[in-house]
Design a protein around this motif. Structure first.
Motif, PDB file in Angstrom:
ATOM      1  N   LEU A 125       0.809  -1.210   0.000  1.00  0.00           N
ATOM      2  CA  LEU A 125       0.000   0.000   0.000  1.00  0.00           C
ATOM      3  C   LEU A 125       0.850   1.270   0.000  1.00  0.00           C
ATOM      4  O   LEU A 125       0.563   2.198  -0.766  1.00  0.00           O
ATOM      5  CB  LEU A 125      -0.946  -0.018   1.210  1.00  0.00           C
ATOM      6  N   PRO A 126       1.918   1.365   0.818  1.00  0.00           N
ATOM      7  CA  PRO A 126       2.751   2.570   0.755  1.00  0.00           C
ATOM      8  C   PRO A 126       3.397   2.781  -0.609  1.00  0.00           C
ATOM      9  O   PRO A 126       3.472   3.916  -1.089  1.00  0.00           O
ATOM     10  CB  PRO A 126       3.813   2.318   1.839  1.00  0.00           C
ATOM     11  N   ALA A 128       2.238   1.823  -3.544  1.00  0.00           N
ATOM     12  CA  ALA A 128       1.194   2.278  -4.459  1.00  0.00           C
ATOM     13  C   ALA A 128       0.860   3.747  -4.226  1.00  0.00           C
ATOM     14  O   ALA A 128       0.669   4.515  -5.180  1.00  0.00           O
ATOM     15  CB  ALA A 128      -0.051   1.415  -4.295  1.00  0.00           C
ATOM     16  N   GLU A 129       0.805   4.161  -2.967  1.00  0.00           N
ATOM     17  CA  GLU A 129       0.507   5.557  -2.647  1.00  0.00           C
ATOM     18  C   GLU A 129       1.603   6.488  -3.163  1.00  0.00           C
ATOM     19  O   GLU A 129       1.325   7.565  -3.684  1.00  0.00           O
ATOM     20  CB  GLU A 129       0.338   5.721  -1.137  1.00  0.00           C
ATOM     21  N   HIS A 132       1.346   6.650  -6.982  1.00  0.00           N
ATOM     22  CA  HIS A 132       0.148   7.407  -7.371  1.00  0.00           C
ATOM     23  C   HIS A 132       0.364   8.899  -7.153  1.00  0.00           C
ATOM     24  O   HIS A 132      -0.064   9.726  -7.972  1.00  0.00           O
ATOM     25  CB  HIS A 132      -1.060   6.929  -6.567  1.00  0.00           C
ATOM     26  N   ALA A 133       1.040   9.255  -6.063  1.00  0.00           N
ATOM     27  CA  ALA A 133       1.282  10.666  -5.771  1.00  0.00           C
ATOM     28  C   ALA A 133       2.188  11.310  -6.813  1.00  0.00           C
ATOM     29  O   ALA A 133       2.160  12.522  -6.996  1.00  0.00           O
ATOM     30  CB  ALA A 133       1.894  10.817  -4.376  1.00  0.00           C
ATOM     31  N   ASP A 152       1.696  -3.509   6.063  1.00  0.00           N
ATOM     32  CA  ASP A 152       0.971  -2.864   4.963  1.00  0.00           C
ATOM     33  C   ASP A 152       1.165  -3.579   3.630  1.00  0.00           C
ATOM     34  O   ASP A 152       1.158  -2.944   2.564  1.00  0.00           O
ATOM     35  CB  ASP A 152       1.366  -1.385   4.836  1.00  0.00           C
TER      36      ASP A 152
END
Length: 269
Positions: A125-126, A128-129, A132-133, A152
């Motif tokens: 998840l980190p 991907a974040e 994406h950012a 995560d």
């Protein structure tokens, strides 16, 4: 607040979250970094926490302990940054790469946000974040489904099923521990299964592991040492580890983390 009260509050924070940063605590308590460092020294001397670069974590991990992402993110920061810088040099525009869960792979993600036409597959998840950012329209980010772990990561049948349908150029794998007998290991059984699916989907396996991973053993093996085409670590890796890894992995790359920036320290085939 008295020093004793502040230290009790710090200890409670470490136990509840798994790890803390000096800068965060200084801001929260309205004191200097030096004051927080003295507090951490006092708690460390009593065996109540473990001091790490930039903060502190809980003590006494076992083969089944799985620290949270935040706890791991305060450990070996210069080494992780240097490893990520070197690993990023292995990525070419237009490649399809996978990043497993982990704080070192998250550091790598921060360096990949500007690589053109990149496809990134991850169960983190980190990661991907971070991707994406970055907001690049020419990049594709694929996040597997699955059950969320304390680190995560997304794991389990959904994650494995998604990965098995893919064909990837490179996998950057973060690991919990490395030994000659057990190979690359993790404390989470389902995460090991998902990592093995990622390994099978990739043409090349690049393991990212700082020197503290040597000699640690998670309960579940991911793959043997010989499965790694490349292993990137830092030059604090002991000579015995260098010898063993040099005999098994395809290429051993070590980097040196300095305040002026990382540079290659050594490379063996």
């Amino acid at each position: 607040m008295l020093a004793q009260q502040r230290q009790a509050a710090i200890l409670e924070r470490v136990r509840s979250t798994g790890g803390v940063r000096v800068s965060d605590l200084a801001g929260e308590f309205g004191v200097s970094d030096m004051t927080i460092r003295r507090d951490l020294d006092a708690l460390h001397e009593r065996g109540l926490l473990a001091k790490v670069h930039g903060g502190a974590t809980t003590t006494g991990p076992s083969s089944t302990d799985e620290p949270g992402f935040r706890a791991k993110s305060v450990r070996q920061l210069p080494e992780k940054a240097a490893i990520a810088d070197r690993a990023a040099q292995l990525v070419r525009p237009g490649a399809a790469v996978a990043l497993s869960a982990g704080t070192t792979t998250a550091e790598l993600a921060r360096r990949l946000v500007n690589v053109p036409e990149l496809t990134v597959v991850t169960n983190s998840l980190p990661v991907a974040e971070i991707m994406h950012a970055g907001g690049r329209p020419d990049q594709t980010v694929v996040l597997t489904g699955g059950v969320r772990t304390p680190s995560d990561a997304l794991v389990g049948p959904l994650a494995v099923g998604a990965v098995r349908a893919l064909h990837l150029d490179l996998l950057f794998l973060g690991v919990h521990g490395i030994t000659e007998r057990a190979g690359f290991t993790t404390p989470n059984l389902m995460e090991a299964e998902t990592d093995r699916a990622l390994v099978a989907a990739a043409d090349q396996l690049v393991v990212l592991a700082d020197h503290t991973k040597w000699g640690s053993v998670g309960i579940s093996s991911i793959v043997e040492l010989a499965a790694a085409h490349v292993l990137v670590s830092d030059d604090r890796l002991p000579p015995s580890a260098r010898r063993v890894l040099g005999e098994h992995v395809g290429e051993l790359i070590m980097v040196k983390a300095t305040r002026g920036g990382p540079r290659d320290a050594h490379a063996d085939n």
